[in-house]
Every structure is written in structure tokens, then in C-alpha cells.
Motif scaffolding. Sequence first.
Motif, PDB file in Angstrom:
ATOM      1  N   GLY A 359      -2.599  -4.744  -3.668  1.00 45.83           N
ATOM      2  CA  GLY A 359      -1.228  -4.371  -3.357  1.00 45.83           C
ATOM      3  C   GLY A 359      -0.774  -3.162  -4.148  1.00 45.83           C
ATOM      4  N   ARG A 360      -1.105  -3.148  -5.426  1.00 42.77           N
ATOM      5  CA  ARG A 360      -0.771  -2.010  -6.272  1.00 42.77           C
ATOM      6  C   ARG A 360      -1.463  -0.746  -5.762  1.00 42.77           C
ATOM      7  NH1 ARG A 360       2.432   1.144  -9.161  1.00 42.77           N
ATOM      8  NH2 ARG A 360       1.368   2.225 -10.869  1.00 42.77           N
ATOM      9  N   GLU A 361      -2.717  -0.880  -5.354  1.00 42.43           N
ATOM     10  CA  GLU A 361      -3.489   0.249  -4.838  1.00 42.43           C
ATOM     11  C   GLU A 361      -2.819   0.847  -3.601  1.00 42.43           C
ATOM     12  OE1 GLU A 361      -8.144   1.039  -3.683  1.00 42.43           O
ATOM     13  OE2 GLU A 361      -7.240  -0.823  -2.982  1.00 42.43           O
ATOM     14  N   ALA A 362      -2.481   0.006  -2.618  1.00 39.10           N
ATOM     15  CA  ALA A 362      -1.885   0.490  -1.372  1.00 39.10           C
ATOM     16  C   ALA A 362      -0.533   1.142  -1.626  1.00 39.10           C
ATOM     17  CB  ALA A 362      -1.751  -0.666  -0.374  1.00 39.10           C
ATOM     18  N   THR A 390     -15.795  -3.106   5.477  1.00 38.73           N
ATOM     19  CA  THR A 390     -14.767  -4.009   5.997  1.00 38.73           C
ATOM     20  C   THR A 390     -13.386  -3.354   5.946  1.00 38.73           C
ATOM     21  OG1 THR A 390     -14.701  -5.051   3.809  1.00 38.73           O
ATOM     22  CG2 THR A 390     -16.001  -6.148   5.519  1.00 38.73           C
ATOM     23  N   ILE A 391     -13.165  -2.457   6.893  1.00 43.68           N
ATOM     24  CA  ILE A 391     -11.911  -1.718   6.986  1.00 43.68           C
ATOM     25  C   ILE A 391     -10.722  -2.658   7.183  1.00 43.68           C
ATOM     26  CG2 ILE A 391     -10.629  -0.281   8.635  1.00 43.68           C
ATOM     27  CD1 ILE A 391     -12.152   1.308   6.619  1.00 43.68           C
ATOM     28  N   LYS A 392     -10.951  -3.744   7.909  1.00 40.21           N
ATOM     29  CA  LYS A 392      -9.842  -4.660   8.205  1.00 40.21           C
ATOM     30  C   LYS A 392      -9.209  -5.226   6.943  1.00 40.21           C
ATOM     31  CE  LYS A 392     -12.632  -8.870   8.835  1.00 40.21           C
ATOM     32  NZ  LYS A 392     -13.914  -8.299   8.387  1.00 40.21           N
ATOM     33  N   ASP A 393      -9.930  -5.230   5.834  1.00 37.29           N
ATOM     34  CA  ASP A 393      -9.377  -5.727   4.579  1.00 37.29           C
ATOM     35  C   ASP A 393      -8.272  -4.812   4.044  1.00 37.29           C
ATOM     36  OD1 ASP A 393     -11.220  -7.710   4.780  1.00 37.29           O
ATOM     37  OD2 ASP A 393     -12.530  -7.018   3.176  1.00 37.29           O
ATOM     38  N   PHE A 394      -8.329  -3.539   4.390  1.00 35.36           N
ATOM     39  CA  PHE A 394      -7.384  -2.565   3.858  1.00 35.36           C
ATOM     40  C   PHE A 394      -6.207  -2.289   4.792  1.00 35.36           C
ATOM     41  CE2 PHE A 394     -11.433  -1.502   1.798  1.00 35.36           C
ATOM     42  CZ  PHE A 394     -11.044  -1.440   0.461  1.00 35.36           C
ATOM     43  N   GLU A 395      -6.404  -2.464   6.087  1.00 35.53           N
ATOM     44  CA  GLU A 395      -5.405  -2.000   7.053  1.00 35.53           C
ATOM     45  C   GLU A 395      -4.017  -2.603   6.876  1.00 35.53           C
ATOM     46  OE1 GLU A 395      -4.648  -1.472  11.848  1.00 35.53           O
ATOM     47  OE2 GLU A 395      -6.422  -2.565  11.156  1.00 35.53           O
ATOM     48  N   PRO A 396      -3.855  -3.939   6.749  1.00 36.06           N
ATOM     49  CA  PRO A 396      -2.494  -4.498   6.740  1.00 36.06           C
ATOM     50  C   PRO A 396      -1.595  -3.913   5.656  1.00 36.06           C
ATOM     51  CG  PRO A 396      -4.125  -6.237   7.047  1.00 36.06           C
ATOM     52  CD  PRO A 396      -4.887  -5.000   6.680  1.00 36.06           C
ATOM     53  N   GLN A 397      -2.098  -3.860   4.433  1.00 38.63           N
ATOM     54  CA  GLN A 397      -1.248  -3.390   3.340  1.00 38.63           C
ATOM     55  C   GLN A 397      -0.964  -1.897   3.444  1.00 38.63           C
ATOM     56  OE1 GLN A 397      -1.353  -5.128  -0.537  1.00 38.63           O
ATOM     57  NE2 GLN A 397      -3.164  -6.349  -0.041  1.00 38.63           N
ATOM     58  N   PHE A 398      -1.967  -1.107   3.793  1.00 39.25           N
ATOM     59  CA  PHE A 398      -1.735   0.334   3.915  1.00 39.25           C
ATOM     60  C   PHE A 398      -0.800   0.640   5.082  1.00 39.25           C
ATOM     61  CE2 PHE A 398      -5.316   0.923   1.031  1.00 39.25           C
ATOM     62  CZ  PHE A 398      -4.891   2.036   0.320  1.00 39.25           C
ATOM     63  N   VAL A 400       1.678  -1.211   6.224  1.00 41.66           N
ATOM     64  CA  VAL A 400       3.050  -1.534   5.816  1.00 41.66           C
ATOM     65  C   VAL A 400       3.565  -0.513   4.804  1.00 41.66           C
ATOM     66  CG1 VAL A 400       4.473  -3.209   4.581  1.00 41.66           C
ATOM     67  CG2 VAL A 400       2.830  -3.993   6.305  1.00 41.66           C
ATOM     68  N   ARG A 401       2.769  -0.182   3.792  1.00 35.95           N
ATOM     69  CA  ARG A 401       3.228   0.721   2.735  1.00 35.95           C
ATOM     70  C   ARG A 401       3.477   2.134   3.265  1.00 35.95           C
ATOM     71  NH1 ARG A 401       1.854  -3.845   0.931  1.00 35.95           N
ATOM     72  NH2 ARG A 401       1.904  -4.369  -1.295  1.00 35.95           N
TER      73      ARG A 401
END
Length: 643
Positions: A359-362, A390-398, A400-401
Motif C-alpha cells: 500500500g505504501r509503495e502504490a 503476477t501483474i494482477k497483484d499490483f493492479e488494484p492498489q495502483f 485506486v491510487r
Amino acid sequence: MSVPGQQGSPGQPKPRATTRIPAGEWQPIGIADLEPAAWKALRDTGNVALVAGPGAGKTEFLAQRAAYFLQTGICPWPQRILAISFKKDAAANLGRRVASRVPEHAGRFVSMTFDAFTKSLVDRFATALPADWQMSDGYEIRLETKAEVRQFLNDLAFSAPASLSRQLGFQSGRFIPDVVGGWHLPESIPTDDEVDAVTYAVREWWRACYLRPGMAKVEFVMLNRLAELLVRAVPKLKRALRMTYPMVFVDEFQDTTSAQFSFLTSVFGGETAVTAVGDSKQRIMGFAGALPEALQRFTNAFDATSYALAWNFRSSDALVELQHVIASRLEPTTVRATSKATAEDGHEPAALWTFSSSGREATFIADWIARDIAASDRTPADFALIARQTIKDFEPQFRVRLAAHGIRVRNDDARLGKMTLQDLLKSETARLLLGLLRLANEPHGLTTVWRDVSATMERVHGATDDDRARHRVGENLADVTAQLRTWLRAHPPATASAADTVTQVIGLLDGSALRRYVKSAAPGEDFDIALGAFEARLKTASAGTAEWGDVLDEFEGANAVVLLTAHRSKGLEYHTVFFLGIHARQWWAYQHDPREGTSAFFVGLSRAAHRLIFTTDGTERTGPIGDLFTMLTEAGVPEIDHG
């Protein structure tokens, strides 16, 4: 005998007569000059093996080589150049590049994927297959899972003759690319007393998938083997192919499989001038059967002359130096490239950022991108978020941010039925339908879109070289867009379903002619699959959107931060690249094949033109992936803890 792409195919224009340019007077088109090694390779009319690293401009080189052959008459009318790529977008990009350089010769440059070319041969000439290999009821393409292949091999071991069962220890992940792909189909199916373990296993595979009642199930590797058998069994077809295509280009040669190499050798070895372009340091398709040292094998088999491009037009000098550190791990004798890119002041070219949580990263990266865009003339499309797998691991948070800053994210790996978004956006079907919707929604100021759609419609109706026919196509296009405009105004996105919208667009076109065109111009593209993917993407893009222009912008995601895997980033470039997830969760497969893992690392990081930022967390840095951190340290990449 008509071959794929030959004159007479639907949608293929007849080239206009042009004046030849003497070879000694020919000059590059659209660029100032070529580097010395590129000039030597370009003028070589024999077999050429060209080593082209990241940013070397291989697409431009191939376009200039095509222009040289076509304009000088070295490839005389009506003969053509066949360009084979491994990715649809690479094939499309090269085709468009040649068309922009020599539009008068565009119809004589045929650019398609390896799979599309071999599939087109099977589709057109399947009835000429030897009797033992005739299909009873057509075929469907189906990619077998590892579990299904493993089950087949287990069953095979139980049912095989005792003399062979102990020799059937094939790896399920390697069976199709290496074993099935490495087996030349004999004209007659081998009998039981003619088989060894490999022949027995492959024969039974063909019997289970292809030589079965009803519709055959095939993989692209199998289509390749059928195409090679066709050319071998029908000498007239081989002669026709060689007469039509005296020159063949093969891009990304380091990813060539055993089946593809044997097909190329069988069909074009000996008489055709073949140009193979690649870089062994970017070999990232070993899992799919890519041959080790493919370029060297080509050089030996085709007695080719080798050249190496030394300039890098993409990356700043500091990033070229970093790339060289990684490249030297893959090839200790590699020569450092020379940067020809103009470096920008005020940038830290590379850094490793550490974060305590995803979360901090995104949040930090989204805020950073927003500030950078606000302080410069850069757009979201200048930024890429790349990860190992595994791109899907990153998509939701990025998503939204970045949305909090009004910035879109486009996940190129997103699945839309049987296609990825990246493949859909490059497809002929999507480009045409999207262009029509753009023209209908915004009737003025889209000159380039009108020109592209008009050119496609001319090819669809075979009107490229008939001025009166072209005029009729133009009038029809104006009528189609006017009718579609009326429909769009009466059906805003909130009330119009994606299915109804697609039905409306297709209903205004000649569906049969369009299908024929797609089959001819993009043989690897399934019109119905592309249409289904287009509808799925349109449905997603329409959600909560009030205006059609916004829907189409969302559909394309053109002005968006792109999110993609290192594999899909191949051939692309961005001002700033964030290489996410340098930790064991993303790089778990590194220990199984460190060389291919390092190549994927090299491919991903070499997409950056000016800034490259790696991200990691506080997890363990020892073990196999410790090599990645060691390389970054050797390259002098500073680490910054962002909490």
C-alpha cells in the motif's frame, strides 16, 4: 499456385509501377542515417544474422532494408518480402513502418507472425496433405494445460509396450515444444514395428488430438509441423513460396523454437535470402521451446554473414552503462553499446526504492508520478509499471491510487475472453471498429483516423488501385459514419449495451468482406474471438461513463500508465520505468533457470529511456534472487528507503 499474401488474395493491392533507384544512390527514408554496421548489413543481399540489442532500432533497420530491396529492384515486382515476427504487435508495427517509408510498395511487404503464416498454409492447402494426415472434420486450436499433458504421458506409460515404457520419461512442460515440435511428420504414419520411444509417444499424441473422429484439436506447434509436411510433400508449393518470397526477414530470432527453425530451413533454406535479427541476451522464451544459441545455429545452417549493431537510440548513457553490467552477466564478451539518446538533466537515472508495504509503495509511486507530470510536459503514457509475472497483484492498489490523481491505468495483460488487452488493441478488427466509432462520435479533426479507416476499407473492398472504387468506398464510409453518429446520439453509453453497439457497427459493414479481409491481412487473428473481446472491453469501458468520447478513451487507455509483464514489454519503450517487485514472490522461478530469469530482468529494465526505478520490500535478499541485488550493486544503483 496462390500462396499466403500473394497477388490475388482478398484485400491485397496490386502494386503500382515505380521507378527503380540505383543501389549506389539509395538513401535511408525518414531518418538521417544508419550506423556503419547497419549500412553493411543492409547492402548484403545474402543471408544475414544481425545482433541487435535493446534500443538498437531493429524495426527501423528492417524497414530500411525492405525499402532498399523494393526501391532498387533487388526484390523485383511482383515478388514480395515476407517478414515473420513472434508477436502480433511486432508484426503490425513493422508492416506499418514499411508502409510509411515506401507506401508505393506496401502491398509487396507481408508482415505476420510465425504462427499466422504456418496456420495460413494449413488452412489453404490442407487437402494436399498426404492421405494419412487428412483431417476428417476440420480443426480447432486448443492449448493443452500442463496437467492434461502430464495425464497423457502417465496414461501412455501404462499402455506402452514393455520395451518402450521405461524410455517415456518426458517432462510434461517440454513435451509439446521439444518432443512434438522436434518431430518431422513422415508422409505415412509409422507402424508399431517402426517406432522408438519418441516416435511412439508423438504418434500417440497425434492420434489422441488430431487423428481422431470429428474435429481435430491442434496446438500451433502441430500446425507448424503440418505446414512443414505440406511444403515437403508438395514441391509445387515450396517453389511457389520461394518464387513469391525471395527475401525473408525473421525478427526476435533468439525466441525461435525447434519446430520453427526446421520449418524455416525446410521451406526457405538454400535459395531464399533470409535475414535473422535477434539478441541472445533477450532470450526469454526458453519455457516455450526457444532454442539455445539460435542465431549461431542460423549462421551455421544458412552460411550467413554476422553483423552487430552498436548504437542505442533509446536509453541515456547512464542507463546503457547499467544495461551493460547485466548484459555482461549473460555474455561476458558483450561490447558496450553507444548511447545516441539525448540525456535529460535533473534525473537520477536509476535507483532501488524500498517500501514497508504494498500500500505504501502504490501510494508513494502514484503521488510521485502525479507530481512529475504536473512539473513537466510528460503524460501518463510516458510511465510503465513492469513486473516479472503476477501483474494482477499490483493492479488494484495502483488503479485506486492513480485514479485519485485523475490518472488511468491500462493493464495490458488483462484477459478479454481468449485475448489479452494488448493483443486486442493491436488487432485489425479492433482498430477498424474503434476507428469507425471515433469518426462517428467526432466528425471533425480526426484526419489521421479517417485516413487509416479509409485505407482499411479500401483494402477490405479491393479498391486500393481503382480511383472510382476508392471514391465509392469514401462515400460509403461517410454514409456509415453518419448513420452510426445518429445511432450513438440516440443511445448514450448509459442506455446502450456493448452487444447492441457492436451489432450496430457490424450491421453497417459488409460482414463477409470484412471476415475475408481479416483472414487474409491478419491470418492469425480469429475474427469472432476479436469481436467477442472487443465487446467485453467496450462493456468495461462503458461502466459509469456518460459520453462516448470518454468510453473510447477508456477503451484504448492511450493516455494511461501502462501495467505489464517483462515478457509483454519486449520491444516497447517508456520515459520512466518502475520495475516492481524485486523479491522472491515475483521471482520464485528464478532458481529454476537463472539465465532466463536474468534475461527477463534485462528485457524489463532496458525499456527505460531516462529513468529506471526498481522497487522491493524488506524480505530476504539471499538465495538465488540475491544475484539480482548483486548486479544492481555492481551497477552502482543507489538504494533509498521510503518507509
